[in-house]
Design a protein around this motif. Structure first.
Motif, mmCIF file in Angstrom:
data_model
loop_
_atom_site.group_PDB
_atom_site.id
_atom_site.type_symbol
_atom_site.label_atom_id
_atom_site.label_comp_id
_atom_site.label_asym_id
_atom_site.label_seq_id
_atom_site.Cartn_x
_atom_site.Cartn_y
_atom_site.Cartn_z
ATOM 1 N N SER A 122 0.921 3.567 6.050
ATOM 2 C CA SER A 122 0.763 2.696 7.204
ATOM 3 C C SER A 122 -0.510 3.117 7.945
ATOM 4 C CB SER A 122 1.970 2.835 8.140
ATOM 5 O OG SER A 122 2.112 4.193 8.542
ATOM 6 N N SER A 123 -0.990 2.300 8.862
ATOM 7 C CA SER A 123 -2.224 2.608 9.582
ATOM 8 C C SER A 123 -1.945 3.600 10.709
ATOM 9 C CB SER A 123 -2.842 1.322 10.147
ATOM 10 O OG SER A 123 -3.183 0.455 9.102
ATOM 11 N N GLY A 174 0.797 -1.227 0.000
ATOM 12 C CA GLY A 174 0.000 0.000 0.000
ATOM 13 C C GLY A 174 0.826 1.272 0.000
ATOM 14 N N ARG A 232 -4.228 -6.699 4.021
ATOM 15 C CA ARG A 232 -3.610 -6.220 2.790
ATOM 16 C C ARG A 232 -3.460 -7.324 1.750
ATOM 17 N NH1 ARG A 232 -0.975 -1.215 3.511
ATOM 18 N NH2 ARG A 232 -1.083 -0.456 5.648
ATOM 19 N N SER A 263 -2.183 9.068 8.094
ATOM 20 C CA SER A 263 -2.516 8.263 6.918
ATOM 21 C C SER A 263 -4.018 8.233 6.676
ATOM 22 C CB SER A 263 -2.002 6.835 7.086
ATOM 23 O OG SER A 263 -0.605 6.826 7.226
ATOM 24 N N PHE A 305 -7.142 -0.599 3.878
ATOM 25 C CA PHE A 305 -6.681 0.340 4.906
ATOM 26 C C PHE A 305 -7.565 0.262 6.146
ATOM 27 C CE2 PHE A 305 -6.668 4.511 6.955
ATOM 28 C CZ PHE A 305 -5.306 4.720 7.140
ATOM 29 N N MET A 336 -5.901 8.992 3.193
ATOM 30 C CA MET A 336 -6.799 8.002 2.607
ATOM 31 C C MET A 336 -8.205 8.588 2.426
ATOM 32 S SD MET A 336 -6.941 5.095 1.222
ATOM 33 C CE MET A 336 -5.397 4.328 1.702
#
Length: 304
Positions: A19-20, A16, A90, A24, A85, A28
């Motif tokens: 990162s979470s 992706g 993933r 982010s 996400f 997104m």
């Protein structure tokens, strides 16, 4: 026998874009808003072209196909990005990855040919207006649109099938936000040089040849515009051509840079940021640049 554990049913992992994290989530959310805008803009564009008789011209006929390609293209990528996400998962199946590759390459190849057809339409309209009804008749415009779909589909069925038959090693983690061939080739256990040469030849046909035709068309258009006596007509034509060239550059530039370099020249993570231009930004800008600045389109919107 050495590659038996790398079966075709194994899932891939898409690393992706982000990162979470909290920051982010903002990015997104921005991408998701762009996605909604793109679907809305291009759907409105298609409806306007279908409903308003003033837009029943070869240029807008080709544009309706471009809008449909843009809807399919961004829908092929962004919903999966957002879902991964939010869920934290993933993974993508082998079949899902193959479908993403096929649809993405088909639409990108089709768009390249379609943009070349649209530049030819501009060239005929500005440089040879008396012959426009003959050179851009119904048969020609349908042939251009169908040709873009068919040639792109047939060519990239072969590319997709060939790319997916390679054995893949390691954790099968693709450093990208969708399945793209250059990123996948890095995971291959075998030499892919022969396939890369095929991609290079295909790139010459689908990228360099159409982009050369587009450049030649706009050079002729600019030479014709410079000879116009009306300063207002010159200004309008320059403005239109410059905006169209921005779209072509954003579409062709990153795509050529990504797909026409050998695997060894691809830096980690570099391709996925370049891909944002031709997978997310360009589909959003196409209807704005090509149509919503046009008086006929604005009138059609008012009527609808």
């Amino acid at each position: 026998m050495g590659h038996e554990n790398h079966s075709f049913t194994s899932d891939f992992i898409l690393l992706g874009l982000f990162s979470s994290s909290q920051s982010s989530l903002v990015f997104m959310s921005f991408i998701f808003i762009i996605f909604i805008m793109t679907i809305t803009e291009n759907t409105i564009m298609i409806l306007l072209i279908l409903r308003d008789s003033r837009l029943h011209t070869p240029m807008y006929f080709l544009l309706s196909h471009l809008s449909f390609m843009d809807i399919l293209h961004i829908s092929n990528i962004v919903p999966k990005m957002v879902t991964d996400f939010l869920s934290g998962s993933r993974t993508i199946s082998f079949a899902g990855c193959g479908f993403q590759i096929f649809l993405s390459l088909t639409l990108l190849g089709g768009e390249c040919l379609l943009l070349a057809a649209m530049s030819y339409d501009h060239y005929v309209a500005i440089c040879h207006p008396p012959h426009y009804p003959i050179l851009m008749n119904d048969y020609v415009r349908i042939l251009m649109a169908r040709g873009s779909w068919i040639v792109g589909t047939v060519n990239f069925i072969v590319h997709t099938a060939y790319a997916l038959q390679f054995p893949f090693c390691g954790p099968r983690a693709i450093d990208h936000f969708f399945c793209e061939v250059p990123a996948m080739l890095k995971l291959s256990c075998v030499d892919t040089t022969l396939y890369e040469r095929g991609v290079y030849v295909s790139g010459l046909i689908f990228l360099l040849v159409p982009s050369s035709l587009i450049l030649a068309s706009y050079v002729q258009i600019l030479l014709t515009v410079l000879q116009m006596k009306s300063s207002e007509a010159r200004k309008k034509s320059f403005s239109t051509c410059s905006f169209h060239m921005i779209v072509v550059t954003m579409d062709y530039g990153p795509f050529i840079f990504t797909h026409m370099r050998p695997k060894s020249y691809h830096a980690p993570g570099q391709d996925k940021y370049l891909a944002i231009f031709y997978t997310i930004l360009t589909p959003t800008l196409n209807p704005i640049i090509y149509s919503f600045r046009n008086k006929d389109v604005l009138k059609a919107m008012k009527n609808m």
